[in-house]
Design a protein around this motif. Structure first.
Motif, PDB file in Angstrom:
ATOM      1  N   GLU A   1      52.422  16.737 -26.818  1.00 62.54           N
ATOM      2  CA  GLU A   1      51.081  16.207 -26.587  1.00 62.54           C
ATOM      3  C   GLU A   1      50.665  15.326 -27.749  1.00 62.54           C
ATOM      4  O   GLU A   1      50.818  15.715 -28.919  1.00 62.54           O
ATOM      5  N   VAL A   2      50.115  14.145 -27.449  1.00 63.57           N
ATOM      6  CA  VAL A   2      49.765  13.170 -28.474  1.00 63.57           C
ATOM      7  C   VAL A   2      48.294  12.778 -28.348  1.00 63.57           C
ATOM      8  O   VAL A   2      47.844  12.376 -27.267  1.00 63.57           O
TER       9      VAL A   2
ATOM     10  N   PRO B   1      47.455  -2.376 -33.117  1.00 62.29           N
ATOM     11  CA  PRO B   1      48.877  -2.120 -33.368  1.00 62.29           C
ATOM     12  C   PRO B   1      49.406  -0.832 -32.737  1.00 62.29           C
ATOM     13  O   PRO B   1      50.622  -0.645 -32.648  1.00 62.29           O
ATOM     14  N   LEU B   2      48.503   0.065 -32.312  1.00 56.62           N
ATOM     15  CA  LEU B   2      48.925   1.318 -31.663  1.00 56.62           C
ATOM     16  C   LEU B   2      49.143   1.149 -30.159  1.00 56.62           C
ATOM     17  O   LEU B   2      49.796   1.987 -29.532  1.00 56.62           O
ATOM     18  N   ILE B   3      48.560   0.116 -29.591  1.00 66.58           N
ATOM     19  CA  ILE B   3      48.600  -0.095 -28.139  1.00 66.58           C
ATOM     20  C   ILE B   3      49.958  -0.650 -27.739  1.00 66.58           C
ATOM     21  O   ILE B   3      50.438  -1.598 -28.361  1.00 66.58           O
ATOM     22  N   PRO B   4      50.661  -0.083 -26.758  1.00 63.05           N
ATOM     23  CA  PRO B   4      50.226   0.951 -25.793  1.00 63.05           C
ATOM     24  C   PRO B   4      50.911   2.307 -26.008  1.00 63.05           C
ATOM     25  O   PRO B   4      51.411   2.919 -25.059  1.00 63.05           O
ATOM     26  N   TYR B   5      50.986   2.796 -27.270  1.00 60.58           N
ATOM     27  CA  TYR B   5      51.643   4.084 -27.520  1.00 60.58           C
ATOM     28  C   TYR B   5      51.044   5.145 -26.600  1.00 60.58           C
ATOM     29  O   TYR B   5      49.826   5.333 -26.567  1.00 60.58           O
ATOM     30  N   THR B   6      51.867   5.841 -25.873  1.00 55.27           N
ATOM     31  CA  THR B   6      51.384   6.732 -24.814  1.00 55.27           C
ATOM     32  C   THR B   6      50.671   7.949 -25.398  1.00 55.27           C
ATOM     33  O   THR B   6      51.235   8.686 -26.209  1.00 55.27           O
ATOM     34  N   LEU B   7      49.425   8.144 -24.966  1.00 54.71           N
ATOM     35  CA  LEU B   7      48.557   9.191 -25.494  1.00 54.71           C
ATOM     36  C   LEU B   7      48.101  10.137 -24.397  1.00 54.71           C
ATOM     37  O   LEU B   7      48.095   9.801 -23.215  1.00 54.71           O
ATOM     38  N   LYS B   8      47.638  11.310 -24.845  1.00 51.67           N
ATOM     39  CA  LYS B   8      46.934  12.218 -23.937  1.00 51.67           C
ATOM     40  C   LYS B   8      45.440  11.958 -23.956  1.00 51.67           C
ATOM     41  O   LYS B   8      44.753  12.084 -22.936  1.00 51.67           O
ATOM     42  N   GLY B   9      44.902  11.597 -25.140  1.00 49.17           N
ATOM     43  CA  GLY B   9      43.467  11.370 -25.212  1.00 49.17           C
ATOM     44  C   GLY B   9      43.011  10.976 -26.605  1.00 49.17           C
ATOM     45  O   GLY B   9      43.809  10.829 -27.536  1.00 49.17           O
TER      46      GLY B   9
END
Length: 487
Positions: A107-108, A251-259
Motif C-alpha cells: 500500500e502506497v 515529478p511524482l505523477i503518475p506513481y501509483t498510489l492508494k491515497g
C-alpha cells in the motif's frame, strides 16, 4: 567568434556526449531501489530515452514493452499484483539496462502539507514530554526495525532524475530521522492492521500556503456560490501558485498510489481565510486526482489544532473565532467524495504552540480513518462525535450526532463544556449540555427561545466531549452560513 580545428573537435565531442547521455534510459527519482508498488492496481512505470527507442520492463513474471515518443518520453503499466513481502528486481532495458532491487508490493500513500506534516521524527523528545493523550509505545526513532515499511522523502531541488536510483529507504536509522512523523506513524499503524508492505511518500514544506501545491493554471478560476455570488479569482491571493507543485508533486505523477494525506492550513488561517480556502482546497483535491487519473482516490486531512491566533502580532487582527471558521472551511471539502478528516482538539499542551508534538496519535487516527473508509474494516472507530442535525424543543436544542462509537461520554466525568446557545438576537451564552442516549440536550436559563447552538467555537477550545473510544467531538455551529452555498 573565430573557430579553429580544435574548437570544432571539442564541439563535436560535446555534441556526441550529449547525444549519448540522451540515449540512455532515465527514470524519475521516485522509481528506485527499495520502493513499494501499489497492490491491486495497474502500476505506472515511466521515464525518458531516445526518440523511437524500444523499452522493456520485466517484473514479477511480467514483460511489458513500449516505444519512446518523439520527445523521448515513454510509459507503460504493469498489470495489478497482489501484496508481497518477497523482495523482487525490476529490469528496464533499452540501449542501456537498469536493475532496481529489493522491491515490495503493498500500500502506497502520499502525505503532504506544511510544517506539522513535515515535522520530523528527529523531534522525538517532544513526544516524550507531551502530557496529554497517548504516550508513544516505544522509542521508534532508535528502535524501528521493520524493513517492510519503506519511505521516500521528497525534497525541493532533489527530484531530478539521477543514475543511482536510491530514492527509497527502510523506515529506520538515519533515513527515518528526517521523515514525517505523521507519515511514519500512519504507516506503522496501517501495517499492524493490514499486514502488507507500506510505502510512504512525504512532500511537505514548513510555512507553505496551499497555493504553491496547486498547479498555477488551476488557480485561474472564479468560484461561484449557490446563491449566484461570484468570488474573486483564486489566483488574486498570490502565494506563489504552483511553486511546490512543479518541483515536488509533478515529478511524482503518475506513481501509483492508494491515497493522499494532507495536514496544512495554518499559513492560510493567518490570512483570515474561510470560504476562499475551501475553494482552493477543492481545487487541489480535484486537480491531484485528475493528475493521477483517478477521481476516487481517498483524500484524508487533519483539522488544525487549537492555537492562539488572536494573540499573535500580525498585520491582520484575528478573533478567537477565526480558527473555528477555518475548521469550517476545511470541512467543506467533505462535500467531495472519498474525503474525510480527523479532529485533534485534545492533542495540545499549550495553545501557544503551533506545532503540538502528538504526531504519533495523529498518524494513528489517520490510519483508523483509512482502515475504516478505504479498507472496509467498519468495526474500527475512527472519529469522535460529528454534528448531524438539531431540533428545537421548547427552551432546549436537541443535537444528534454520527460517529457515536460505543456511546457519548465526558472525558473527565464532569459536565460537558464549550457548548453555547443563542436566541433570536444571535448572542451566544454558555450552555448546559446533557447526554441523553445518542443526543445532547443544550439549554441556558436566560435563553427561552433558542435558535442556534455551537460547540468548541473558540480557538482555545479543548472540550471534554468525546465518544467512549476517547476520540474528541468535532467542533461545529448549527448556524453555518457556508454549508448551503458551497459548490
Amino acid at each position: 567568434m573565430h573557430f579553429n580545428k580544435s574548437n570544432f573537435s571539442l564541439l563535436g565531442l560535446l555534441l556526441l556526449c550529449s547525444l549519448n547521455l540522451f540515449s540512455q534510459i532515465t527514470l524519475p527519482k521516485i522509481l528506485g531501489h527499495n520502493m513499494v508498488l501499489q497492490q491491486n492496481k495497474e502500476v505506472s512505470i515511466w521515464g525518458t530515452a531516445s526518440a523511437g527507442e524500444k523499452i522493456s520492463v520485466d517484473f514479477a513474471g511480467q514483460n511489458k514493452t513500449t516505444v519512446a515518443d518523439q520527445s523521448g518520453k515513454w510509459s507503460l503499466k504493469l498489470k495489478p499484483m497482489k501484496a508481497s513481502f518477497t523482495p523482487r528486481e525490476m529490469t528496464i532495458k533499452g540501449k542501456n539496462t537498469i536493475v532496481l532491487k529489493n522491491i515490495l508490493i503493498g500500500e502506497v500513500w502520499l502525505c503532504s502539507g506544511q510544517s506539522n506534516m513535515e515535522y520530523a521524527m528527529r523531534k522525538y523528545s517532544k513526544f516524550e514530554t507531551a502530557t496529554k493523550g497517548y504516550k508513544p509505545p516505544e522509542d521508534d526513532l532508535n528502535k524501528a526495525n521493520n524493513t517492510n515499511i519503506r519511505i521516500f522523502l521528497d525534497r525541493r531541488k532533489y527530484m531530478d532524475p539521477s543514475p543511482e536510483h536510491l530514492g527509497w529507504d527502510a523506515a529506520m536509522g538515519k533515513p527515518l530521522v528526517d521523515f514525517s512523523a505523521v507519515g511514519y506513524y500512519f504507516a506503522k499503524d496501517l501495517y499492524a492492521k493490514l499486514n502488507v508492505p507500506i510505502g510512504m511518500i512525504s512532500a511537505a514544506v514548513p510555512g507553505s500556503r496551499i497555493e504553491p501545491w496547486i498547479q498555477s493554471s488551476k488557480m485561474e478560476i472564479t468560484p461561484k456560490l449557490k446563491n449566484g455570488k461570484t468570488l474573486e479569482k483564486l489566483s488574486a491571493d498570490g502565494g506563489d501558485a504552483g511553486k511546490f507543485y512543479d518541483t515536488m508533486i509533478q515529478p511524482l505523477i503518475p506513481y501509483t498510489l492508494k491515497g493522499f494525506l494532507w495536514y496544512q492550513g495554518e499559513s492560510n488561517c493567518f490570512l483570515n481565510e474561510n470560504i476562499r480556502y475551501a475553494y482552493k482546497f477543492k481545487t487541489l483535491i480535484e486537480s491531484w486526482r485528475n493528475d493521477w487519473n483517478d477521481k476516487n482516490l481517498p483524500f484524508y486531512f487533519v483539522q488544525l489544532a487549537p492555537y492562539a491566533y488572536s494573540t499573535t502580532k500580525d498585520e491582520r487582527p484575528h478573533s478567537a473565532e477565526q480558527l473555528p471558521e477555518f475548521w469550517e472551511s476545511q470541512k467543506l471539502a467533505l462535500h467531495l467524495k472519498n474525503t474525510n478528516t480527523i479532529a485533534i482538539t485534545d492533542l495540545v499542551d499549550s495553545i501557544a504552540d503551533l506545532h503540538p508534538g502528538y504526531k504519533w496519535e495523529i498518524g494513528r487516527r489517520l490510519s483508523l480513518l483509512a482502515v475504516n473508509k478505504t479498507y472496509g474494516q467498519k468495526n474500527i472507530v475512527w472519529s469522535g462525535p460529528v454534528y448531524q442535525k438539531m431540533k428545537i424543543a421548547d427552551n432546549t436544542i436537541e443535537i444528534t450526532f454520527s460517529n457515536l462509537g460505543s456511546g457519548l461520554a465526558s472525558r473527565d466525568g464532569k459536565p460537558l463544556n464549550w457548548f453555547t446557545i443563542a436566541g433570536n438576537d444571535g448572542k451566544f451564552v454558555n450552555a448546559n449540555a446533557e447526554i441523553k442516549g445518542d443526543k445532547i440536550i443544550v439549554s441556558a436559563p436566560e435563553i427561552l427561545h433558542p435558535t442556534a447552538a455551537r460547540f468548541g467555537w473558540n480557538e482555545g477550545a479543548q472540550s471534554n466531549f468525546i465518544n467512549k473510544e476517547g476520540l474528541p467531538a468535532v467542533p461545529f455551529r448549527t448556524d453555518n452560513p457556508w454549508d448551503n452555498l458551497f459548490q
